[in-house]
Write a protein that holds these residues in place. Structure first.
Motif, PDB file in Angstrom:
ATOM      1  N   ARG A 157       1.758   2.464  31.828  1.00  0.00           N
ATOM      2  CA  ARG A 157       1.994   1.666  30.618  1.00  0.00           C
ATOM      3  C   ARG A 157       2.602   0.311  30.970  1.00  0.00           C
ATOM      4  N   ARG A 158       3.461   0.294  31.972  1.00  0.00           N
ATOM      5  CA  ARG A 158       4.039  -0.968  32.425  1.00  0.00           C
ATOM      6  C   ARG A 158       2.960  -1.866  33.050  1.00  0.00           C
ATOM      7  N   VAL A 159       2.072  -1.250  33.829  1.00  0.00           N
ATOM      8  CA  VAL A 159       0.975  -2.007  34.437  1.00  0.00           C
ATOM      9  C   VAL A 159       0.079  -2.589  33.348  1.00  0.00           C
ATOM     10  N   ARG A 160      -0.231  -1.777  32.345  1.00  0.00           N
ATOM     11  CA  ARG A 160      -1.085  -2.242  31.241  1.00  0.00           C
ATOM     12  C   ARG A 160      -0.489  -3.481  30.578  1.00  0.00           C
ATOM     13  N   LYS A 161       0.795  -3.467  30.302  1.00  0.00           N
ATOM     14  CA  LYS A 161       1.448  -4.603  29.650  1.00  0.00           C
ATOM     15  C   LYS A 161       1.318  -5.864  30.491  1.00  0.00           C
ATOM     16  N   GLU A 164      -2.497  -7.017  30.550  1.00  0.00           N
ATOM     17  CA  GLU A 164      -2.926  -7.570  29.262  1.00  0.00           C
ATOM     18  C   GLU A 164      -2.329  -8.953  29.039  1.00  0.00           C
ATOM     19  N   ALA A 165      -1.128  -9.171  29.537  1.00  0.00           N
ATOM     20  CA  ALA A 165      -0.514 -10.494  29.409  1.00  0.00           C
ATOM     21  C   ALA A 165      -1.306 -11.556  30.156  1.00  0.00           C
ATOM     22  N   GLN A 166      -2.102 -11.114  31.131  1.00  0.00           N
ATOM     23  CA  GLN A 166      -2.935 -12.051  31.887  1.00  0.00           C
ATOM     24  C   GLN A 166      -4.370 -12.106  31.362  1.00  0.00           C
ATOM     25  N   GLY A 167      -4.621 -11.423  30.252  1.00  0.00           N
ATOM     26  CA  GLY A 167      -5.918 -11.527  29.607  1.00  0.00           C
ATOM     27  C   GLY A 167      -6.878 -10.395  29.883  1.00  0.00           C
ATOM     28  N   ALA A 168      -6.512  -9.435  30.728  1.00  0.00           N
ATOM     29  CA  ALA A 168      -7.428  -8.342  31.053  1.00  0.00           C
ATOM     30  C   ALA A 168      -7.551  -7.357  29.891  1.00  0.00           C
ATOM     31  N   LYS A 169      -8.714  -6.757  29.789  1.00  0.00           N
ATOM     32  CA  LYS A 169      -8.894  -5.617  28.893  1.00  0.00           C
ATOM     33  C   LYS A 169      -8.560  -4.367  29.705  1.00  0.00           C
ATOM     34  N   VAL A 170      -7.577  -3.599  29.256  1.00  0.00           N
ATOM     35  CA  VAL A 170      -7.125  -2.429  29.996  1.00  0.00           C
ATOM     36  C   VAL A 170      -7.501  -1.162  29.238  1.00  0.00           C
ATOM     37  N   VAL A 171      -8.170  -0.253  29.935  1.00  0.00           N
ATOM     38  CA  VAL A 171      -8.593   1.032  29.375  1.00  0.00           C
ATOM     39  C   VAL A 171      -7.848   2.140  30.108  1.00  0.00           C
ATOM     40  N   PHE A 172      -7.306   3.099  29.366  1.00  0.00           N
ATOM     41  CA  PHE A 172      -6.640   4.270  29.948  1.00  0.00           C
ATOM     42  C   PHE A 172      -7.587   5.466  29.926  1.00  0.00           C
ATOM     43  N   THR A 173      -7.490   6.304  30.938  1.00  0.00           N
ATOM     44  CA  THR A 173      -8.231   7.569  30.893  1.00  0.00           C
ATOM     45  C   THR A 173      -7.521   8.570  29.979  1.00  0.00           C
ATOM     46  N   GLN A 174      -6.210   8.471  29.905  1.00  0.00           N
ATOM     47  CA  GLN A 174      -5.420   9.280  28.974  1.00  0.00           C
ATOM     48  C   GLN A 174      -4.076   8.611  28.807  1.00  0.00           C
ATOM     49  N   ASP A 175      -3.487   8.772  27.624  1.00  0.00           N
ATOM     50  CA  ASP A 175      -2.207   8.131  27.318  1.00  0.00           C
ATOM     51  C   ASP A 175      -1.228   9.154  26.759  1.00  0.00           C
ATOM     52  N   GLY A 176      -1.302  10.376  27.296  1.00  0.00           N
ATOM     53  CA  GLY A 176      -0.460  11.450  26.780  1.00  0.00           C
ATOM     54  C   GLY A 176      -0.902  11.942  25.424  1.00  0.00           C
ATOM     55  N   ASP A 177      -2.124  11.548  25.019  1.00  0.00           N
ATOM     56  CA  ASP A 177      -2.619  11.860  23.684  1.00  0.00           C
ATOM     57  C   ASP A 177      -3.713  12.926  23.685  1.00  0.00           C
ATOM     58  N   ARG A 178      -3.902  13.582  24.829  1.00  0.00           N
ATOM     59  CA  ARG A 178      -4.906  14.641  24.925  1.00  0.00           C
ATOM     60  C   ARG A 178      -4.232  15.980  25.191  1.00  0.00           C
ATOM     61  N   ARG A 179      -4.900  17.051  24.807  1.00  0.00           N
ATOM     62  CA  ARG A 179      -4.326  18.386  25.021  1.00  0.00           C
ATOM     63  C   ARG A 179      -4.171  18.681  26.505  1.00  0.00           C
ATOM     64  N   TYR A 180      -5.099  18.215  27.310  1.00  0.00           N
ATOM     65  CA  TYR A 180      -5.024  18.365  28.768  1.00  0.00           C
ATOM     66  C   TYR A 180      -6.028  17.389  29.384  1.00  0.00           C
ATOM     67  N   GLY A 181      -5.949  17.255  30.698  1.00  0.00           N
ATOM     68  CA  GLY A 181      -6.905  16.411  31.414  1.00  0.00           C
ATOM     69  C   GLY A 181      -6.827  14.935  31.031  1.00  0.00           C
ATOM     70  N   PRO A 182      -7.971  14.253  31.125  1.00  0.00           N
ATOM     71  CA  PRO A 182      -9.334  14.749  31.304  1.00  0.00           C
ATOM     72  C   PRO A 182      -9.595  15.266  32.714  1.00  0.00           C
ATOM     73  N   CYS A 183     -10.696  16.016  32.826  1.00  0.00           N
ATOM     74  CA  CYS A 183     -11.095  16.526  34.128  1.00  0.00           C
ATOM     75  C   CYS A 183     -11.439  15.359  35.052  1.00  0.00           C
ATOM     76  N   VAL A 184     -11.422  15.628  36.346  1.00  0.00           N
ATOM     77  CA  VAL A 184     -11.614  14.555  37.322  1.00  0.00           C
ATOM     78  C   VAL A 184     -12.986  13.894  37.196  1.00  0.00           C
ATOM     79  N   ASP A 185     -14.022  14.659  36.824  1.00  0.00           N
ATOM     80  CA  ASP A 185     -15.336  14.042  36.680  1.00  0.00           C
ATOM     81  C   ASP A 185     -15.382  13.119  35.464  1.00  0.00           C
ATOM     82  N   GLU A 186     -14.676  13.507  34.382  1.00  0.00           N
ATOM     83  CA  GLU A 186     -14.636  12.642  33.209  1.00  0.00           C
ATOM     84  C   GLU A 186     -13.822  11.382  33.480  1.00  0.00           C
ATOM     85  N   ARG A 187     -12.771  11.504  34.272  1.00  0.00           N
ATOM     86  CA  ARG A 187     -11.983  10.324  34.627  1.00  0.00           C
ATOM     87  C   ARG A 187     -12.875   9.281  35.312  1.00  0.00           C
ATOM     88  N   ALA A 188     -13.754   9.749  36.171  1.00  0.00           N
ATOM     89  CA  ALA A 188     -14.679   8.829  36.835  1.00  0.00           C
ATOM     90  C   ALA A 188     -15.645   8.216  35.830  1.00  0.00           C
TER      91      ALA A 188
END
Length: 321
Positions: A157-161, A164-188
């Motif tokens: 979350r610190r890295v994302r901030k 983003e301050a430098q203009g990048a679009k930042v996407v997370f694979t998960q933000d503590g908002d999933r029941r579990y995972g995602p699995c390693v193949d989905e992360r890719a």
């Protein structure tokens, strides 16, 4: 009633009128001369003031132009003197303030705080190209119980901030908002679908006491089943090199003393998140949670901010070439 004076004669009256007229003409001429002199002086003063504030031979401001190329994210700047003064409102100034504008970065916080509540689900086997492996794991923890999954989310979350301050679009694979995972193949797949310019998976290691330091894991050449890393091995190595340099500087940490020969780099072919990636991707193990010295750093909020800065700067250096 008489005051002893006599009424003026016609001759005296004409003389008085002539005198008054002469005085009026002289006064008017004097006033006109004074006004002309004042006006010229004002214009001369204004011109002098303008000359004092206008550099000799100055040219019109140059707005400059910017452009990115592929994964290098190179930015071109011209007209440095005038462009610097355009920072607040000019196009070139805004581009320098947002050097990662148009770039996509995927941050992959390792594990998930809820994985330990779904052990059956994360134990499910998935295809990683050259083998099958569990969907995910719970991750490790310090001896005092601070979970790796909490660490990775905080730093990510610190890295994302910062990015983003430098203009990048930042996407997370998960933000503590999933029941579990995602699995390693989905992360890719998340990084692949985002057409990410860079992907960094944030972790902390769980080696034995006395093993300390950080390392970055880059993908090995893999071409089997769903996996083909041939196009990402070289750029991923470049990303790894930048992270090793910047992370070490920001945190004053040393490369791991228990693997990588002290280089801070390891190469692996058994991680699904790397094998199945089609975009530049690495893992960073920020320290060993089972070592007392490393654990003291990993659990310190100030140090985690420095870790995030090192990761963000390493990504930025890679993207800007």
């Amino acid at each position: 009633m008489s005051n002893g004076s006599f009424p003026p004669t016609p001759g005296r009256l004409r003389g008085a009128l002539v005198t008054v007229a002469v005085v009026a003409v002289v006064c008017a001429a004097g006033w006109l001369a004074w006004y002309a002199l004042r006006d010229d002086g004002g214009r001369d003063a204004g011109a002098a003031a303008e000359a004092r504030h206008t550099p000799t031979g100055s040219a019109a401001p140059h707005t400059g132009d910017t452009g990115g190329t592929g994964h290098t994210g190179q930015t071109s700047h011209t007209g440095s003197g005038q462009a610097d003064r355009a920072d607040d409102s000019g196009t070139s100034g805004n581009s320098r303030k947002k050097p990662l504008k148009g770039m996509v970065v995927v941050i992959d916080p390792g594990h998930n705080p809820h994985n330990n509540e779904h052990t059956a689900e994360i134990a499910r086997q998935v295809d990683i190209g050259n083998a099958r492996k569990e969907c995910d794991t719970t991750g490790t923890a310090t001896n005092s119980g601070y979970p790796e999954a909490s660490y990775t989310l905080d730093v990510s979350r610190r890295v994302r901030k910062l990015l983003e301050a430098q203009g990048a679009k930042v996407v997370f694979t998960q933000d503590g908002d999933r029941r579990y995972g995602p699995c390693v193949d989905e992360r890719a797949r998340i990084g692949n679908r985002a057409h990410a310019d860079a992907v960094v998976s944030v972790h902390a290691d769980g080696a034995g006491p006395g093993n300390r330091g950080f390392h970055v894991i880059a993908p090995a050449p893999v071409h089997r089943g769903k996996a083909d890393t041939s196009k990402i091995v070289a750029p991923s190595r470049a990303l790894a090199d930048q992270l090793i340099s910047r992370f070490g500087q920001a945190t004053e940490s040393k490369p791991a003393n228990y693997l990588g020969g002290g280089s801070g780099l390891t190469v692996r072919d058994d991680l699904g998140g790397l094998n199945l990636s089609t975009v530049p991707k690495v893992f960073i193990e920020c320290g060993n949670m089972r070592d007392r010295e490393d654990a003291a750093r990993l659990t310190d909020a100030h140090w985690r901010e420095q870790a995030a800065r090192g990761i963000a700067q390493g990504i930025t250096d890679f993207l800007r070439g």
